[in-house]
Design a protein around this motif. Sequence first.
Motif, PDB file in Angstrom:
ATOM      1  N   ARG A  94     -27.908  24.414  28.313  1.00 40.18           N
ATOM      2  CA  ARG A  94     -26.646  23.812  28.753  1.00 40.18           C
ATOM      3  C   ARG A  94     -26.893  22.954  29.992  1.00 40.18           C
ATOM      4  N   ILE A  95     -26.279  21.782  29.996  1.00 39.87           N
ATOM      5  CA  ILE A  95     -26.395  20.901  31.168  1.00 39.87           C
ATOM      6  C   ILE A  95     -24.983  20.571  31.661  1.00 39.87           C
ATOM      7  N   PRO A  96     -24.840  20.187  32.936  1.00 42.37           N
ATOM      8  CA  PRO A  96     -23.499  19.990  33.504  1.00 42.37           C
ATOM      9  C   PRO A  96     -22.809  18.691  33.107  1.00 42.37           C
ATOM     10  N   LEU A  97     -22.792  18.394  31.828  1.00 39.57           N
ATOM     11  CA  LEU A  97     -22.011  17.286  31.290  1.00 39.57           C
ATOM     12  C   LEU A  97     -21.100  17.872  30.216  1.00 39.57           C
ATOM     13  N   THR A  98     -19.819  17.569  30.293  1.00 37.23           N
ATOM     14  CA  THR A  98     -18.873  18.172  29.351  1.00 37.23           C
ATOM     15  C   THR A  98     -18.868  17.442  28.009  1.00 37.23           C
ATOM     16  N   GLU A  99     -18.524  18.192  26.984  1.00 35.35           N
ATOM     17  CA  GLU A  99     -18.356  17.626  25.636  1.00 35.35           C
ATOM     18  C   GLU A  99     -17.260  16.565  25.645  1.00 35.35           C
ATOM     19  N   LEU A 100     -16.236  16.765  26.457  1.00 37.61           N
ATOM     20  CA  LEU A 100     -15.129  15.811  26.520  1.00 37.61           C
ATOM     21  C   LEU A 100     -15.599  14.453  27.034  1.00 37.61           C
ATOM     22  N   GLY A 107      -7.822  36.100  16.554  1.00 41.26           N
ATOM     23  CA  GLY A 107      -6.507  36.402  16.004  1.00 41.26           C
ATOM     24  C   GLY A 107      -6.619  37.239  14.753  1.00 41.26           C
ATOM     25  N   ARG A 108      -5.477  37.736  14.336  1.00 44.88           N
ATOM     26  CA  ARG A 108      -5.430  38.496  13.091  1.00 44.88           C
ATOM     27  C   ARG A 108      -4.056  38.368  12.470  1.00 44.88           C
ATOM     28  N   THR A 109      -4.013  38.533  11.171  1.00 42.69           N
ATOM     29  CA  THR A 109      -2.753  38.512  10.442  1.00 42.69           C
ATOM     30  C   THR A 109      -2.889  39.362   9.190  1.00 42.69           C
ATOM     31  N   ILE A 110      -1.782  39.626   8.541  1.00 48.86           N
ATOM     32  CA  ILE A 110      -1.763  40.415   7.308  1.00 48.86           C
ATOM     33  C   ILE A 110      -1.041  39.593   6.252  1.00 48.86           C
ATOM     34  N   LEU A 111      -1.675  39.420   5.106  1.00 49.12           N
ATOM     35  CA  LEU A 111      -1.069  38.695   3.991  1.00 49.12           C
ATOM     36  C   LEU A 111      -0.622  39.668   2.908  1.00 49.12           C
ATOM     37  N   PHE A 112       0.546  39.460   2.369  1.00 47.48           N
ATOM     38  CA  PHE A 112       1.084  40.243   1.257  1.00 47.48           C
ATOM     39  C   PHE A 112       1.134  41.743   1.574  1.00 47.48           C
ATOM     40  N   ASP A 113       1.216  42.095   2.848  1.00 53.48           N
ATOM     41  CA  ASP A 113       1.243  43.496   3.304  1.00 53.48           C
ATOM     42  C   ASP A 113       0.016  44.278   2.857  1.00 53.48           C
ATOM     43  N   LYS A 114      -1.057  43.619   2.484  1.00 50.13           N
ATOM     44  CA  LYS A 114      -2.252  44.306   1.970  1.00 50.13           C
ATOM     45  C   LYS A 114      -3.553  43.775   2.567  1.00 50.13           C
ATOM     46  N   LEU A 115      -3.678  42.462   2.702  1.00 54.62           N
ATOM     47  CA  LEU A 115      -4.931  41.857   3.134  1.00 54.62           C
ATOM     48  C   LEU A 115      -4.936  41.630   4.641  1.00 54.62           C
ATOM     49  N   ASN A 116      -5.908  42.219   5.313  1.00 54.09           N
ATOM     50  CA  ASN A 116      -6.068  42.031   6.752  1.00 54.09           C
ATOM     51  C   ASN A 116      -7.058  40.898   6.991  1.00 54.09           C
ATOM     52  N   LEU A 117      -6.646  39.897   7.749  1.00 52.08           N
ATOM     53  CA  LEU A 117      -7.511  38.771   8.081  1.00 52.08           C
ATOM     54  C   LEU A 117      -7.755  38.769   9.586  1.00 52.08           C
ATOM     55  N   ASN A 118      -9.026  38.719   9.994  1.00 60.31           N
ATOM     56  CA  ASN A 118      -9.404  38.643  11.400  1.00 60.31           C
ATOM     57  C   ASN A 118     -10.331  37.454  11.587  1.00 60.31           C
ATOM     58  N   PHE A 119     -10.170  36.760  12.679  1.00 58.23           N
ATOM     59  CA  PHE A 119     -11.070  35.653  12.964  1.00 58.23           C
ATOM     60  C   PHE A 119     -11.302  35.576  14.465  1.00 58.23           C
ATOM     61  N   SER A 120     -12.462  35.068  14.826  1.00 55.19           N
ATOM     62  CA  SER A 120     -12.785  34.857  16.236  1.00 55.19           C
ATOM     63  C   SER A 120     -13.769  33.700  16.322  1.00 55.19           C
ATOM     64  N   GLY A 121     -13.793  33.066  17.462  1.00 54.92           N
ATOM     65  CA  GLY A 121     -14.701  31.950  17.654  1.00 54.92           C
ATOM     66  C   GLY A 121     -14.955  31.697  19.124  1.00 54.92           C
ATOM     67  N   SER A 122     -16.132  31.178  19.435  1.00 49.43           N
ATOM     68  CA  SER A 122     -16.499  30.797  20.795  1.00 49.43           C
ATOM     69  C   SER A 122     -16.915  29.337  20.795  1.00 49.43           C
ATOM     70  N   PHE A 123     -16.450  28.624  21.819  1.00 45.96           N
ATOM     71  CA  PHE A 123     -16.713  27.199  21.933  1.00 45.96           C
ATOM     72  C   PHE A 123     -17.297  26.916  23.319  1.00 45.96           C
ATOM     73  N   ASP A 124     -18.290  26.044  23.378  1.00 53.87           N
ATOM     74  CA  ASP A 124     -18.943  25.698  24.636  1.00 53.87           C
ATOM     75  C   ASP A 124     -18.434  24.333  25.104  1.00 53.87           C
ATOM     76  N   PRO A 125     -17.879  24.266  26.329  1.00 56.41           N
ATOM     77  CA  PRO A 125     -17.377  22.978  26.811  1.00 56.41           C
ATOM     78  C   PRO A 125     -18.472  22.041  27.317  1.00 56.41           C
ATOM     79  N   TYR A 126     -19.729  22.517  27.377  1.00 61.04           N
ATOM     80  CA  TYR A 126     -20.831  21.694  27.888  1.00 61.04           C
ATOM     81  C   TYR A 126     -21.782  21.299  26.770  1.00 61.04           C
ATOM     82  N   ILE A 127     -22.440  20.164  26.956  1.00 61.83           N
ATOM     83  CA  ILE A 127     -23.445  19.730  25.982  1.00 61.83           C
ATOM     84  C   ILE A 127     -24.772  20.413  26.317  1.00 61.83           C
TER      85      ILE A 127
END
Length: 195
Positions: free
Chosen positions: A63-69, A36-56
């Motif tokens: 990676r093995i076929p057992l889920t984190e859940l 995602g991204r956003t702009i604060l105070f019409d000046k600061l650009n903020l970008n973020f990204s992330g990856s998550f693995d559903p397996y342990i």
Amino acid sequence: TSVNLKKIKIFESFAGNVSYNTAVDSLNWSYINLNGRTILFDKLNLNFSGSFDPYITDSIGRRIPLTELKVNNRLARLVNTTFTIGYSLNNQKQTQPKTSEKGSEADLERINQRPDDYIDFSIPFNMSINYSLSYSRVGLLEETINQTLNFNGDVSLTPKWKITFNSGYDFNAKDLSYTSLGIYRDLHCWEMRIN
């Protein structure tokens, strides 16, 4: 009484994706990606990204076929993330007619009719400064955290000549990153660049 309401965007964009592969017999789910991204105070650009693995992972990080859940009672495990904050400065030439209290009306009219014949000492420039923080950990491998500060921009000496620069600072290496300088010339139908 009247109330002036102002809309404030929380996110300029926010996206996520995950896929399920039916052609394999295990580990069907892909990483869960968010950005995602956003702009604060019409000046600061903020970008973020992330990856998550559903397996342990097993004891050596595969990676093995057992889920984190099922095992850890959480949806997924953070694998990597990046956060960037940026700020841009610029001083563009104004396209409005010049005004002055000095000189005659005829002089001012001549300057506004042929602005390229005169030197304008307000030099247009662009500059961007970006700070980036990234974290990654795959399996049981060691965590990696990187921090960089990058800056780039250009200075227009004339409407057709420009000097460009790009550099940065790597906080882990405690040194300047790859630096480049360049000269740019607008040749009407062509562009000349020397780096």
